[in-house]
Design a protein around this motif. Structure first.
Motif, PDB file in Angstrom:
ATOM      1  N   ASP A  42       1.220  -1.123   0.106  1.00  0.00           N
ATOM      2  CA  ASP A  42      -0.155   0.630   0.218  1.00  0.00           C
ATOM      3  C   ASP A  42       0.629   1.095  -0.499  1.00  0.00           C
ATOM      4  OD1 ASP A  42       0.745  -0.662   2.365  1.00  0.00           O
ATOM      5  OD2 ASP A  42      -0.977   0.181   3.613  1.00  0.00           O
ATOM      6  N   ASP A  55      -7.281   6.123  -6.543  1.00  0.00           N
ATOM      7  CA  ASP A  55      -8.703   5.627  -6.735  1.00  0.00           C
ATOM      8  C   ASP A  55      -8.770   3.891  -5.799  1.00  0.00           C
ATOM      9  OD1 ASP A  55     -10.824   7.207  -6.580  1.00  0.00           O
ATOM     10  OD2 ASP A  55     -10.902   7.750  -8.305  1.00  0.00           O
ATOM     11  N   PHE A  56      -8.018   3.660  -6.800  1.00  0.00           N
ATOM     12  CA  PHE A  56      -7.603   2.301  -6.830  1.00  0.00           C
ATOM     13  C   PHE A  56      -6.989   2.108  -5.650  1.00  0.00           C
ATOM     14  CE2 PHE A  56      -4.180  -1.438  -6.792  1.00  0.00           C
ATOM     15  CZ  PHE A  56      -5.381  -2.635  -7.518  1.00  0.00           C
ATOM     16  N   VAL A 111      -6.895   2.837  -2.472  1.00  0.00           N
ATOM     17  CA  VAL A 111      -8.151   3.124  -1.745  1.00  0.00           C
ATOM     18  C   VAL A 111      -8.898   2.456  -1.472  1.00  0.00           C
ATOM     19  CG1 VAL A 111     -10.130   4.553  -0.850  1.00  0.00           C
ATOM     20  CG2 VAL A 111      -8.253   5.393  -1.790  1.00  0.00           C
ATOM     21  N   THR A 112      -9.244   1.554  -2.906  1.00  0.00           N
ATOM     22  CA  THR A 112     -10.196   0.476  -2.994  1.00  0.00           C
ATOM     23  C   THR A 112      -9.692  -0.683  -2.647  1.00  0.00           C
ATOM     24  OG1 THR A 112     -12.370   1.431  -4.243  1.00  0.00           O
ATOM     25  CG2 THR A 112     -11.992  -0.634  -4.355  1.00  0.00           C
ATOM     26  N   GLU A 113      -7.911  -0.978  -2.953  1.00  0.00           N
ATOM     27  CA  GLU A 113      -8.208  -2.312  -2.953  1.00  0.00           C
ATOM     28  C   GLU A 113      -6.988  -1.926  -1.243  1.00  0.00           C
ATOM     29  OE1 GLU A 113      -5.656  -5.815  -4.511  1.00  0.00           O
ATOM     30  OE2 GLU A 113      -7.531  -4.217  -5.338  1.00  0.00           O
ATOM     31  N   ARG A 162      -8.253  -0.873   1.348  1.00  0.00           N
ATOM     32  CA  ARG A 162      -9.719  -0.639   2.383  1.00  0.00           C
ATOM     33  C   ARG A 162      -9.543  -1.240   4.024  1.00  0.00           C
ATOM     34  NH1 ARG A 162     -12.752  -3.001  -1.061  1.00  0.00           N
ATOM     35  NH2 ARG A 162     -14.129  -4.556   0.004  1.00  0.00           N
ATOM     36  N   ARG A 178     -10.379  -3.214   7.108  1.00  0.00           N
ATOM     37  CA  ARG A 178     -11.201  -3.609   7.721  1.00  0.00           C
ATOM     38  C   ARG A 178     -11.522  -4.109   9.237  1.00  0.00           C
ATOM     39  NH1 ARG A 178     -11.515  -8.964   8.964  1.00  0.00           N
ATOM     40  NH2 ARG A 178      -9.567 -10.591   8.090  1.00  0.00           N
ATOM     41  N   SER A 219      -5.897  -6.495   2.002  1.00  0.00           N
ATOM     42  CA  SER A 219      -6.632  -6.477   0.477  1.00  0.00           C
ATOM     43  C   SER A 219      -7.683  -6.815  -0.149  1.00  0.00           C
ATOM     44  CB  SER A 219      -5.387  -7.087  -0.093  1.00  0.00           C
ATOM     45  OG  SER A 219      -5.835  -6.839  -2.083  1.00  0.00           O
ATOM     46  N   ARG A 220      -8.659  -5.987  -1.126  1.00  0.00           N
ATOM     47  CA  ARG A 220      -9.903  -6.588  -1.587  1.00  0.00           C
ATOM     48  C   ARG A 220      -9.958  -7.740  -1.610  1.00  0.00           C
ATOM     49  NH1 ARG A 220     -12.037  -2.430  -6.752  1.00  0.00           N
ATOM     50  NH2 ARG A 220     -10.363  -3.775  -6.923  1.00  0.00           N
ATOM     51  N   HIS A 229      -3.431   3.762   4.265  1.00  0.00           N
ATOM     52  CA  HIS A 229      -5.276   3.853   3.824  1.00  0.00           C
ATOM     53  C   HIS A 229      -5.435   5.200   4.201  1.00  0.00           C
ATOM     54  CE1 HIS A 229      -9.409   3.957   3.541  1.00  0.00           C
ATOM     55  NE2 HIS A 229      -9.541   3.164   2.459  1.00  0.00           N
ATOM     56  N   ARG A 249      -6.000   8.709   0.932  1.00  0.00           N
ATOM     57  CA  ARG A 249      -6.306   9.400   0.893  1.00  0.00           C
ATOM     58  C   ARG A 249      -6.228  10.261   1.304  1.00  0.00           C
ATOM     59  NH1 ARG A 249     -11.773   8.085   4.905  1.00  0.00           N
ATOM     60  NH2 ARG A 249     -12.767   8.880   3.201  1.00  0.00           N
TER      61      ARG A 249
END
Length: 994
Positions: free
Chosen positions: A101, A125-126, A128-130, A132, A134, A154-155, A283, A287
C-alpha cells in the motif's frame, strides 16, 4: 532440502494465508529495504531539487505547497519515473508484503509531483479501494478496544477469504453504529457540562459586578471563536514548549510521511492503536493524497468529503489530521474562499512540527488578512511568524508586512513606516534584500497617494544590485500600470516590454500583460514616428548655419555619451524605462567583478578622489585623436590661448551622416508631412479601436485636421470624428462633421453613412445582390452551362471591388470553367493563379487539392517554398499524435541522434515508453527526420514539445545539429508523407497549435 523448502515458502505466487512467518518476514524485509527504501530516497532528492527550482515571491501571496507550484516538473520526471519503477518491482515480487500500500501511495505522490493529475487520481483511487481497512475479527466483546482496532487487508483477499461471511459484515456495521452513538452521547454530555460552566461563570460575574468587583477573564482557547473548526483537535500550549526543528523553508514537511509509525499516539478521540512494533497501514495517507489530487482536478466536492472524514474521524492518526487541516486550507484557497481558509491556516500553524512550516502557514494567513483589508489581524499573524523563529527570509517578509500594515491599522503614519523600512534597508544584514524593501516602500507611498515617490522607489528597486527577477517583474508591471492609468501609453508599452522579458510565461498575469503590450504597440509605434518626424521636419526648416551647429552639438553629445556609457552602471542608466533585464538577471547571480555594482561604485569614488574628474578614454588610441585637448588636461591654464574658443574638429562626412535623414528640400519635407499625416490618422484609429480612449482619439484626428488639411485621410478622419463625438454625447459637434462631409465629400460612402440612415441597408442589399450573382454563376456551372457561367463571371467581376472576398471564389470558379471549355492547361494555370494570389483562404486550399489530384504542383510564390502555402492540414487534437524532429543538416547521423533522443526520453519521459524511427523525406530523400511514436492526443504531444523547449540544454544539445520539433497528428503525418515534404507544416503548426 531445508533450503528448497525455504525458497518454496518465499515464493511470491503464494497467497497471504499460505505464507509462513519466515516467508512474511522475508517479503517485508526485501520490499522495505530493497525497493521502497530506495524509492523514498529518490523522492527525497527530488524534493530537494524542486526546492531549489522554486523561489518564493514575497511580493505576492506565497504558495501553500511549493512542490505543487513548480514551473518545470519535467526536470525531475526522470527521477520520479525511477522511483515508480522501484516500487513497481516491490508490488510485482512482493504483492502481499506490508509495503504494497505504501508503494501505491508513493506512485500517486510521484505522479502528482509530475503534475500528471489524471494518472495520480487513477492510482490513488485504486489504492483507496484495494487497501481499505476492515475491523479486526477478534474474540473480544463487541465494541472493545480490540474489536475497534483495524488491520490492512487487500480487496482481493477479502473476495477469496471464505471466513468473511455476511454475519461478520453485519456485526462490523453494528459495532460501528454503537461507536458512533457513544461518541454522540459523549459530545452532548460535554456540551451540556460546558454550557453549565459558562452559565455559572456568567452568574458569578453578575454578582461580582453588583458588588463593584471585576473578575479576571476566564476565556480559554476552547471558548474563543472557532466556528469553522468545531471538530478540530484541541492543542494545549505548554508554558515551556519544546524547541521545534526549523525544517526546510520551501518544501515543508507535510509532504513526507516518514516517522508515521511513531505518529500513532495523540490521535483525536480513541487511540487508533500503536504501530511502534508493527507496520502502519497507508490507507489514511492514500485518502489524503487522493483529496489533494482531486483539488488539482477541480473535483472540490469529493475532496471536501474526504477531508471532513479524515478530520472528524476519531480513528485518524494525528499526523494525517495535521496534514488534512492544511490541505483543507489549500482547498479553500484554490476556490478563492479566503475567509474560510484563514482559520484552517491558523489551526495548521498551531499543530505544525517545524518552525518554517508553522511560520509559512501564519505568513499566508497574514497575507489573506491583508487582501481582506484587515490590517490589525494581519499584524497579529505576522507577529506569529516572527515568534516561530523561522528562516530569515520569512522573518524579514513578516517585518516588512508589519510595517506596511501598521499605518493602515491606525498605529502609525506612512512616513513612519517608510522610515522604518529605510532603516532596515541601511542595515548590513539586509543588503541582499534592498530591492524587496524598496518595493515595499513604493507600495506604502502609492497607498498613501504619493505616486511620484512611489515611482521613484520602484525605479530604485529596479536599479538595486539585489534586484531579483521577482521584484523586477512586480516593479516593471506596477510602473507600466501607473503609466497606463496616466495615459502615458508609450512609456507603459516600454515597461510592459521589460515586464515580459523577466516574467515567466506560466505566470497567470502573462496573457493579460502580453495582451496589453500588444494593444499599445500600434499607439507607441505611431507616437514614436510622430516624435521623430516632427523633430526632423523642425530641423529641416532651420537655416543651414543653425542646422550645422545642431549637427556639431549632436556629435559632441554622442561622443560624451559613448564615453560615459563605457563606465556607466545600471544605476546611472536606470532613468530609461527599458533595461536589458534578462542580461541583468543573469549577471546578478555571477561572481564576476564587473557585475558587482557596489564594487564598481566604490572603485569609481576611489579613482575620482585620487585622480579627479578625468574623461574616460583609451590611452592606446591617441593616434586617432583629432581634438585640441589631446595633450592637455582640463585646468592646464598655460596651454589655453586667451580670446579663443575651444575648437572641435568634426569632419564633413560626420556632419553629413548626422543630417542624412533631415528633410532639407521641399519634396522631402512634403514626404515627411505625408508620413506625419498617416501616423496621426493611424494613431487616432488605435486610440479608438484598440485602447478605447475617445478623448485622445478626438485629439489625434483634430490635430490631423488642423496641421495637414486636404490629405487623402480627411474624409475618413471626419467620419471617425463624427462617430467619436456621437459616442461622447457631443451631438452638435457630430452634426458639424456630418455637414462638412456632405459639403466636400458628398459622393463618398463616409458622407452617406453620416447623413443617410438608409445607406447601411442599401449597402447590405448591394452585398446580397453580389452574392446572388455569384450563386447564379455557380448554378450555371453546376448545370454544365459553362458559357453562361463565364458570362455571369465577367459581368460580376467588372463591378466588384478589388479587395472583395468574392473575388477569390470567382477566380476559382473561372479556373474550373476554363478547364471545361479550354482544357487541362487553362485549368492548371487558373488554379495556380488562385494558389499564388489568395493566401490562407479556403479557395487556395481547394485549388491545391485539385492540383494534387491532377498531379500538378502550385507555382511558387516569391519568397516562399512550394509547400509553404499548403493548407490541406487539419487540426485534430483528439487524434493520436507523433512528434517529428526534422534536422537541417542533410548529412546528420540519425542513428547517433536517435541514441541522444533515447537518453533524453529516459531522463524526462521514461514511463511513456516512446519509440523513435529514423526516416528521410523530400523529393530526393534529402531531409533527415526522427519520428517519435506515439502520444494519445495533441495535448500530450504538445506537453512533450514544451518539455523540449524548457529543457533544451539536454535535448540533442551535444549534437550541435539544427532541428525543428513538430507535433503532428496521424492525418497530417499522412499528408506530409503523401507530399514527400515537410514544407509549410512548421508555419501551420505555429498558427494552429501554439
Amino acid at each position: 532440502m531445508a533450503f528448497q523448502l525455504l525458497i518454496a515458502a518465499c515464493s511470491p505466487t503464494k497467497r497471504r494465508e499460505d505464507q509462513g512467518i519466515v516467508a512474511k518476514a522475508w517479503h517485508n524485509t526485501n520490499a522495505h529495504y530493497n525497493g521502497y527504501f530506495n524509492a523514498r530516497e529518490i523522492m527525497d532528492e527530488t524534493l530537494l531539487s524542486l526546492s531549489e527550482q522554486h523561489e518564493d515571491n514575497y511580493n505576492q501571496r506565497l504558495d501553500l505547497f511549493p512542490f505543487l507550484a513548480v514551473d518545470n516538473p519535467a526536470s525531475v520526471a526522470g527521477e520520479l519515473d525511477r522511483a515508480i519503477e522501484k516500487v513497481a518491482i516491490v508490488v510485482k515480487k512482493h504483492p502481499f508484503s506490508n509495503w504494497t500500500d505504501d508503494s501505491y501511495l508513493l506512485v500517486g505522490q510521484a505522479q502528482l509531483l509530475k503534475q500528471d493529475y489524471e494518472s495520480a487520481e487513477r492510482t490513488l483511487d485504486f489504492a483507496v479501494t484495494e487497501f481499505r481497512p476492515r475491523p479486526k475479527r477478534g474474540k473480544g466483546k463487541s465494541g472493545s478496544e480490540e474489536s475497534a482496532e483495524e488491520e490492512f487487508e487487500s480487496r482481493r483477499e477479502i473476495a477469496t477469504n471464505e471466513t468473511q461471511s455476511r454475519r461478520d459484515r453485519l456485526k462490523a456495521r453494528r459495532d460501528a453504529q454503537r461507536e458512533r452513538e457513544r461518541t454522540i452521547k459523549q459530545r452532548k454530555k460535554e456540551q451540556k457540562a460546558a454550557q453549565k460552566e459558562r452559565e455559572r461563570e456568567r452568574k458569578a460575574r453578575i454578582r461580582a459586578r453588583k458588588k463593584g468587583i471585576r473578575l479576571p477573564s476566564t476565556n480559554t482557547p476552547a471558548a474563543q471563536d472557532t466556528t469553522a473548526l468545531e471538530n478540530e483537535p484541541e492543542t494545549v500550549a505548554l508554558e515551556e514548549e519544546a524547541e521545534l526543528e526549523e525544517g526546510p523553508i520551501g518544501m515543508i514537511s507535510i509532504f513526507s510521511n516518514r516517522g508515521a509509525d511513531e505518529a500513532g499516539s495523540g490521535a483525536y478521540g480513541s487511540n487508533p492503536g500503536s504501530y511502534l512494533l508493527k507496520h502502519r497501514p497507508a490507507h489514511q495517507e492514500i485518502r489524503l493524497w487522493l483529496a489533494w489530487t482531486l483539488i488539482k482536478r477541480d473535483n472540490f466536492d469529493r475532496a471536501q468529503i474526504i477531508l471532513e472524514d479524515l478530520r472528524n474521524d476519531r480513528g485518524t492518526f494525528a499526523d494525517v489530521r495535521r496534514k488534512a487541516i492544511a490541505v483543507q486550507a489549500y482547498l479553500y484557497l484554490e476556490q478563492d474562499r479566503l475567509e474560510e481558509a484563514i482559520p484552517y491556516l491558523e489551526a495548521a500553524a498551531e499543530v505544525a512540527e517545524e518552525r518554517n512550516e508553522r511560520a509559512r502557514y501564519a505568513y499566508i494567513a497574514g497575507q489573506l488578512y491583508q487582501e481582506l483589508n484587515q490590517p490589525g489581524s494581519a499584524i497579529d499573524a505576522f507577529r506569529a511568524v516572527i515568534a516561530a523563529k523561522p528562516a530569515y527570509e520569512l522573518e524579514l517578509g513578516a517585518r516588512i508586512n508589519m510595517a506596511q500594515n501598521a499605518y493602515l491599522s491606525g498605529s502609525g503614519s506612512p512616513s513612519e513606516a517608510i522610515r522604518d523600512l529605510e532603516r532596515m534597508a541601511g542595515e548590513e544584514k539586509n543588503r541582499d534584500y534592498e530591492s524587496q524593501l524598496l518595493y515595499a516602500m513604493a507600495g506604502i507611498a502609492l497607498n498613501s497617494g504619493d505616486e511620484t515617490a512611489g515611482a521613484e522607489y520602484l525605479r530604485r528597486a529596479l536599479n538595486s544590485p539585489s534586484g531579483g527577477p521577482n521584484t523586477r517583474v512586480e516593479a516593471y508591471q506596477l510602473l507600466g500600470d501607473m503609466a497606463y492609468t496616466q495615459e502615458d501609453f508609450l512609456t507603459a508599452k516600454l515597461y510592459y516590454d521589460s515586464t515580459l522579458q523577466v516574467m515567466a510565461q506560466t505566470d497567470v498575469r502573462y496573457p493579460e500583460t502580453s495582451g496589453r503590450r500588444d494593444q499599445l504597440t500600434g499607439v507607441s509605434t505611431n507616437l514614436e514616428t510622430i516624435a521623430l518626424q516632427d523633430s526632423l521636419l523642425r530641423i529641416g526648416t532651420l537655416p543651414d548655419a543653425e542646422r550645422r551647429s545642431w549637427a556639431e552639438e549632436v556629435f559632441e553629445l554622442r561622443r560624451a555619451t559613448s564615453s560615459a556609457t563605457n563606465f556607466s552602471t545600471p544605476a546611472t542608466r536606470g532613468s530609461l524605462p527599458v533595461a536589458n533585464a534578462s542580461a541583468t538577471a543573469v549577471a546578478t547571480g555571477s561572481s564576476f567583478w564587473a557585475y558587482d555594482n557596489q564594487a564598481i561604485r566604490r572603485g569609481r569614488r576611489d579613482f575620482t578622489r585620487r585622480w579627479g574628474d578625468r574623461p574616460l578614454e583609451d590611452n592606446w588610441r591617441r593616434s586617432n585623436r583629432t581634438d585640441v585637448s589631446l595633450f592637455t588636461d582640463a585646468g592646464d591654464a598655460a596651454t589655453e590661448v586667451p580670446g579663443t574658443e575651444p575648437v572641435t574638429l568634426v569632419t564633413e562626412d560626420e556632419i553629413n551622416r548626422i543630417l542624412a535623414d533631415v528633410p532639407t528640400d521641399e519634396a522631402a519635407q512634403q514626404a515627411t508631412r505625408a508620413e506625419l499625416a498617416e501616423a496621426y490618422f493611424n494613431l487616432g484609429r488605435e486610440y479608438r479601436d484598440r485602447v478605447g480612449n475617445t478623448r485622445l482619439a478626438i485629439e489625434a484626428f483634430e490635430t490631423l485636421d488642423k496641421r495637414f488639411p486636404g490629405t487623402t485621410y480627411e474624409p475618413e478622419s471626419w467620419y471617425y470624428l463624427y462617430l467619436l463625438h456621437q459616442e461622447a454625447g457631443n451631438a452638435a459637434q457630430a452634426r458639424t462633421y456630418a455637414e462638412r462631409l456632405a459639403q466636400r465629400y458628398g459622393e463618398t460612402k463616409f458622407a452617406r453613412l453620416a447623413n443617410d440612415p438608409n445607406f447601411v441597408n442599401e449597402m447590405a442589399d448591394e452585398e446580397a445582390g453580389r452574392r446572388r450573382a455569384y450563386e447564379a454563376a455557380y448554378a450555371a456551372f453546376e448545370n454544365r452551362n459553362y458559357d453562361e457561367a463565364r458570362r455571369h463571371i465577367n459581368a460580376s467581376l467588372s463591378s466588384l471591388p478589388e479587395q472583395h472576398a468574392l473575388r477569390a471564389r470567382y477566380d476559382l470558379l473561372s479556373a474550373m470553367v476554363a478547364g471545361k471549355l479550354e482544357g487541362r492547361a487553362a485549368y492548371v494555370s487558373g488554379l495556380q493563379q488562385v494558389v499564388n494570389q489568395y493566401n490562407n483562404t479556403p479557395e487556395q486550399t481547394r485549388a491545391r487539392e485539385i492540383l494534387r489530384l491532377l498531379g500538378e504542383s502550385a507555382t511558387r510564390v516569391p519568397g516562399r517554398t512550394e509547400a509553404a502555402a499548403n493548407t490541406s492540414f487539419k487540426a485534430s487534437m483528439d487524434e493520436i499524435h507523433y512528434v517529428l524532429i526534422v534536422f537541417e543538416n542533410t548529412d546528420a547521423r540519425l542513428n547517433d541522434l536517435k541514441v541522444d533522443l533515447e537518453n533524453f526520453n529516459q531522463k524526462y519521459n521514461k514511463a511513456d515508453r516512446l519509440k523513435s524511427t529514423p526516416i528521410y523525406i523530400g523529393p530526393s530523400n534529402e531531409t533527415p527526420m526522427l519520428v517519435m511514436r506515439r502520444f494519445r492526443d495533441g495535448e500530450a504531444a504538445l506537453k512533450y514539445y514544451r518539455n523540449t523547449q524548457e529543457n533544451s540544454q539536454d535535448f540533442l544539445a551535444a549534437s550541435g545539429e539544427g532541428y525543428q520539433v513538430l507535433p503532428v497528428s496521424q492525418t497530417n503525418y499522412r499528408e506530409i508523407l503523401k507530399a514527400r515534404s515537410i514544407g509549410g507544416y512548421a508555419e501551420w503548426f505555429r498558427e494552429n497549435y501554439e
